[in-house]
Design a protein around this motif. Structure first.
Motif, PDB file in Angstrom:
ATOM      1  N   ASP A  23       0.827  -1.200   0.000  1.00  0.00           N
ATOM      2  CA  ASP A  23       0.000   0.000   0.000  1.00  0.00           C
ATOM      3  C   ASP A  23       0.866   1.256   0.000  1.00  0.00           C
ATOM      4  O   ASP A  23       0.559   2.224  -0.685  1.00  0.00           O
ATOM      5  CB  ASP A  23      -0.927   0.008   1.216  1.00  0.00           C
ATOM      6  N   PHE A  24       1.931   1.242   0.783  1.00  0.00           N
ATOM      7  CA  PHE A  24       2.824   2.398   0.836  1.00  0.00           C
ATOM      8  C   PHE A  24       3.470   2.658  -0.523  1.00  0.00           C
ATOM      9  O   PHE A  24       3.538   3.793  -0.984  1.00  0.00           O
ATOM     10  CB  PHE A  24       3.906   2.182   1.896  1.00  0.00           C
ATOM     11  N   LEU A  25       3.911   1.604  -1.181  1.00  0.00           N
ATOM     12  CA  LEU A  25       4.566   1.763  -2.477  1.00  0.00           C
ATOM     13  C   LEU A  25       3.581   2.249  -3.543  1.00  0.00           C
ATOM     14  O   LEU A  25       3.947   3.051  -4.410  1.00  0.00           O
ATOM     15  CB  LEU A  25       5.211   0.440  -2.913  1.00  0.00           C
ATOM     16  N   ASN A  26       2.338   1.765  -3.477  1.00  0.00           N
ATOM     17  CA  ASN A  26       1.322   2.256  -4.416  1.00  0.00           C
ATOM     18  C   ASN A  26       1.050   3.747  -4.184  1.00  0.00           C
ATOM     19  O   ASN A  26       0.906   4.522  -5.128  1.00  0.00           O
ATOM     20  CB  ASN A  26       0.021   1.462  -4.247  1.00  0.00           C
ATOM     21  N   HIS A  27       0.973   4.102  -2.906  1.00  0.00           N
ATOM     22  CA  HIS A  27       0.757   5.509  -2.547  1.00  0.00           C
ATOM     23  C   HIS A  27       1.931   6.360  -3.036  1.00  0.00           C
ATOM     24  O   HIS A  27       1.746   7.452  -3.584  1.00  0.00           O
ATOM     25  CB  HIS A  27       0.610   5.615  -1.031  1.00  0.00           C
ATOM     26  N   GLU A  29       3.945   5.697  -5.480  1.00  0.00           N
ATOM     27  CA  GLU A  29       3.921   5.782  -6.953  1.00  0.00           C
ATOM     28  C   GLU A  29       2.980   6.887  -7.422  1.00  0.00           C
ATOM     29  O   GLU A  29       3.321   7.679  -8.313  1.00  0.00           O
ATOM     30  CB  GLU A  29       3.484   4.441  -7.545  1.00  0.00           C
ATOM     31  N   VAL A  30       1.803   6.962  -6.803  1.00  0.00           N
ATOM     32  CA  VAL A  30       0.840   8.006  -7.153  1.00  0.00           C
ATOM     33  C   VAL A  30       1.402   9.383  -6.806  1.00  0.00           C
ATOM     34  O   VAL A  30       1.269  10.343  -7.577  1.00  0.00           O
ATOM     35  CB  VAL A  30      -0.503   7.774  -6.416  1.00  0.00           C
ATOM     36  N   TYR A  31       2.062   9.469  -5.643  1.00  0.00           N
ATOM     37  CA  TYR A  31       2.631  10.749  -5.211  1.00  0.00           C
ATOM     38  C   TYR A  31       3.720  11.227  -6.174  1.00  0.00           C
ATOM     39  O   TYR A  31       3.747  12.399  -6.572  1.00  0.00           O
ATOM     40  CB  TYR A  31       3.212  10.589  -3.808  1.00  0.00           C
ATOM     41  N   LEU A  32       4.596  10.327  -6.576  1.00  0.00           N
ATOM     42  CA  LEU A  32       5.707  10.702  -7.457  1.00  0.00           C
ATOM     43  C   LEU A  32       5.245  10.967  -8.886  1.00  0.00           C
ATOM     44  O   LEU A  32       5.978  11.587  -9.668  1.00  0.00           O
ATOM     45  CB  LEU A  32       6.774   9.597  -7.455  1.00  0.00           C
ATOM     46  N   ALA A  33       4.046  10.496  -9.233  1.00  0.00           N
ATOM     47  CA  ALA A  33       3.511  10.764 -10.569  1.00  0.00           C
ATOM     48  C   ALA A  33       2.992  12.193 -10.695  1.00  0.00           C
ATOM     49  O   ALA A  33       2.771  12.686 -11.805  1.00  0.00           O
ATOM     50  CB  ALA A  33       2.396   9.772 -10.901  1.00  0.00           C
ATOM     51  N   LYS A  34       2.808  12.868  -9.557  1.00  0.00           N
ATOM     52  CA  LYS A  34       2.316  14.240  -9.565  1.00  0.00           C
ATOM     53  C   LYS A  34       3.480  15.211  -9.686  1.00  0.00           C
ATOM     54  O   LYS A  34       4.540  15.019  -9.078  1.00  0.00           O
ATOM     55  CB  LYS A  34       1.535  14.533  -8.276  1.00  0.00           C
ATOM     56  N   ARG A  35       3.288  16.240 -10.480  1.00  0.00           N
ATOM     57  CA  ARG A  35       4.332  17.246 -10.651  1.00  0.00           C
ATOM     58  C   ARG A  35       4.709  17.879  -9.318  1.00  0.00           C
ATOM     59  O   ARG A  35       5.899  18.020  -9.010  1.00  0.00           O
ATOM     60  CB  ARG A  35       3.864  18.323 -11.637  1.00  0.00           C
ATOM     61  N   ASP A  36       3.709  18.250  -8.520  1.00  0.00           N
ATOM     62  CA  ASP A  36       3.989  18.888  -7.237  1.00  0.00           C
ATOM     63  C   ASP A  36       4.708  17.949  -6.276  1.00  0.00           C
ATOM     64  O   ASP A  36       5.484  18.405  -5.429  1.00  0.00           O
ATOM     65  CB  ASP A  36       2.685  19.375  -6.595  1.00  0.00           C
ATOM     66  N   GLY A  37       4.441  16.653  -6.390  1.00  0.00           N
ATOM     67  CA  GLY A  37       5.092  15.683  -5.508  1.00  0.00           C
ATOM     68  C   GLY A  37       6.600  15.698  -5.684  1.00  0.00           C
ATOM     69  O   GLY A  37       7.356  15.829  -4.716  1.00  0.00           O
ATOM     70  N   VAL A  38       7.054  15.580  -6.918  1.00  0.00           N
ATOM     71  CA  VAL A  38       8.492  15.596  -7.206  1.00  0.00           C
ATOM     72  C   VAL A  38       9.081  16.964  -6.894  1.00  0.00           C
ATOM     73  O   VAL A  38      10.174  17.082  -6.329  1.00  0.00           O
ATOM     74  CB  VAL A  38       8.747  15.220  -8.678  1.00  0.00           C
ATOM     75  N   ASP A  39       8.348  18.028  -7.243  1.00  0.00           N
ATOM     76  CA  ASP A  39       8.836  19.389  -7.020  1.00  0.00           C
ATOM     77  C   ASP A  39       9.106  19.641  -5.542  1.00  0.00           C
ATOM     78  O   ASP A  39      10.126  20.236  -5.175  1.00  0.00           O
ATOM     79  CB  ASP A  39       7.806  20.390  -7.555  1.00  0.00           C
ATOM     80  N   LYS A  40       8.222  19.173  -4.667  1.00  0.00           N
ATOM     81  CA  LYS A  40       8.399  19.431  -3.238  1.00  0.00           C
ATOM     82  C   LYS A  40       9.526  18.585  -2.648  1.00  0.00           C
ATOM     83  O   LYS A  40      10.187  19.015  -1.695  1.00  0.00           O
ATOM     84  CB  LYS A  40       7.092  19.182  -2.472  1.00  0.00           C
ATOM     85  N   LEU A  41       9.760  17.405  -3.191  1.00  0.00           N
ATOM     86  CA  LEU A  41      10.914  16.628  -2.744  1.00  0.00           C
ATOM     87  C   LEU A  41      12.211  17.337  -3.118  1.00  0.00           C
ATOM     88  O   LEU A  41      13.179  17.354  -2.348  1.00  0.00           O
ATOM     89  CB  LEU A  41      10.877  15.221  -3.355  1.00  0.00           C
ATOM     90  N   TRP A 252       0.821  14.436   0.027  1.00  0.00           N
ATOM     91  CA  TRP A 252       0.775  13.011   0.385  1.00  0.00           C
ATOM     92  C   TRP A 252      -0.626  12.614   0.834  1.00  0.00           C
ATOM     93  O   TRP A 252      -1.143  11.568   0.432  1.00  0.00           O
ATOM     94  CB  TRP A 252       1.793  12.733   1.488  1.00  0.00           C
ATOM     95  N   VAL A 253      -1.232  13.462   1.665  1.00  0.00           N
ATOM     96  CA  VAL A 253      -2.581  13.168   2.168  1.00  0.00           C
ATOM     97  C   VAL A 253      -3.604  13.187   1.032  1.00  0.00           C
ATOM     98  O   VAL A 253      -4.556  12.405   1.031  1.00  0.00           O
ATOM     99  CB  VAL A 253      -2.968  14.203   3.268  1.00  0.00           C
TER     100      VAL A 253
END
Length: 255
Positions: A23-27, A29-41, A252-253
């Motif tokens: 479940d964590f890895l699926n979550h 994957e969805v997070y990293l697929a978002k532009r804002d997700g990668v940008d904030k990392l 993430w949420v």
């Protein structure tokens, strides 16, 4: 209901862990697929690096210090590429807004207009810093970008305080509903669930306001070229890291 047989120690330890990991890895994957997700990392890594550099923990003469400076600069330029076309979301947000008063119309235009202009100009800042546009325009474009961002945060913070006031009023009403439900003995769980969701939304709104203040502080430092009070490198870097952590949590949420 008859109790189910207890699982063996091996199943109890291994199966839930595998399921939770999946479940964590699926979550993720969805997070990293978002532009804002990668940008904030990237933002976290950049401002963590800036804190190390600004705190003078490492001597200037060390090779690792030079590498950290190069890394910070490269990440900053990479983040600008993630803003290509991002101004469209502010245009659509403004088009899809429903206004209850003239004050809300003005604040929305300030918030979305300022942020949209910031993202639009940032595209040209990136082109200037990447070498496609003459670098002599980089400073003037950066100033326009910083002013637009700062003005946008003024509108955004004002709107969010209005939203927070409405949420507080709704919370008082729901608390009364919970008390009535407890007295009647009917619908208590449903009302408590609604109250919990409202309080969670209220907390996220407060975090969003803190994030806007942190980002606004950084925009102000850019306007003043790092001079003056509240523009110190360490303070601004800490504000950037705080903003990045809050935004990462929100993204993430929402996944």
């Amino acid at each position: 209901m008859d109790p189910k047989p207890s699982p063996t120690p091996q199943n109890a330890n291994e199966i839930p862990n595998k399921q939770g990991q999946r479940d964590f890895l699926n979550h993720l994957e969805v997070y990293l697929a978002k532009r804002d997700g990668v940008d904030k990392l990237l933002k976290i890594s950049r401002y963590a690096t800036k804190i190390i550099l600004a705190s003078s923990v490492l001597p200037e003469t060390l090779i690792v210090t030079k590498r950290l400076k190069s890394f910070e600069s490269s990440v900053g330029l990479s983040r600008k590429a993630f803003r290509l076309g991002k101004f469209v979301q502010d245009v659509n947000a403004l088009r899809g807004s429903h206004f209850d008063s003239k004050q809300e119309i003005i604040l929305s235009f300030i918030a979305y207009g300022g942020e949209g202009l910031y993202y639009f100009v940032e595209q040209f800042v990136w082109l200037a810093k990447s070498g496609l546009i003459d670098s002599k325009h980089s400073k003037s474009l950066g100033k326009i970008s910083a002013w637009a961002e700062f003005v946008g945060y003024i509108g955004s913070i004002s709107l969010k305080f209005r939203d927070l006031k409405k949420l507080s009023e709704d919370e008082v009403c729901l608390e009364s509903s919970v008390e009535i439900a407890v007295t009647r003995g009917v619908g208590r769980q449903e009302e408590e669930r609604r109250l919990w969701k409202l309080r969670e939304k209220k907390l996220m709104k407060k975090l969003s306001i803190v994030q806007d203040f942190a980002d606004g502080l950084m925009a102000l430092a850019d306007i003043r070229d790092g001079r003056g009070q509240f523009s110190g490198p360490l303070l601004v870097s800490c504000a950037g890291l705080l903003s990045a952590l809050i935004s990462t949590h929100k993204n993430w949420v929402s996944c």
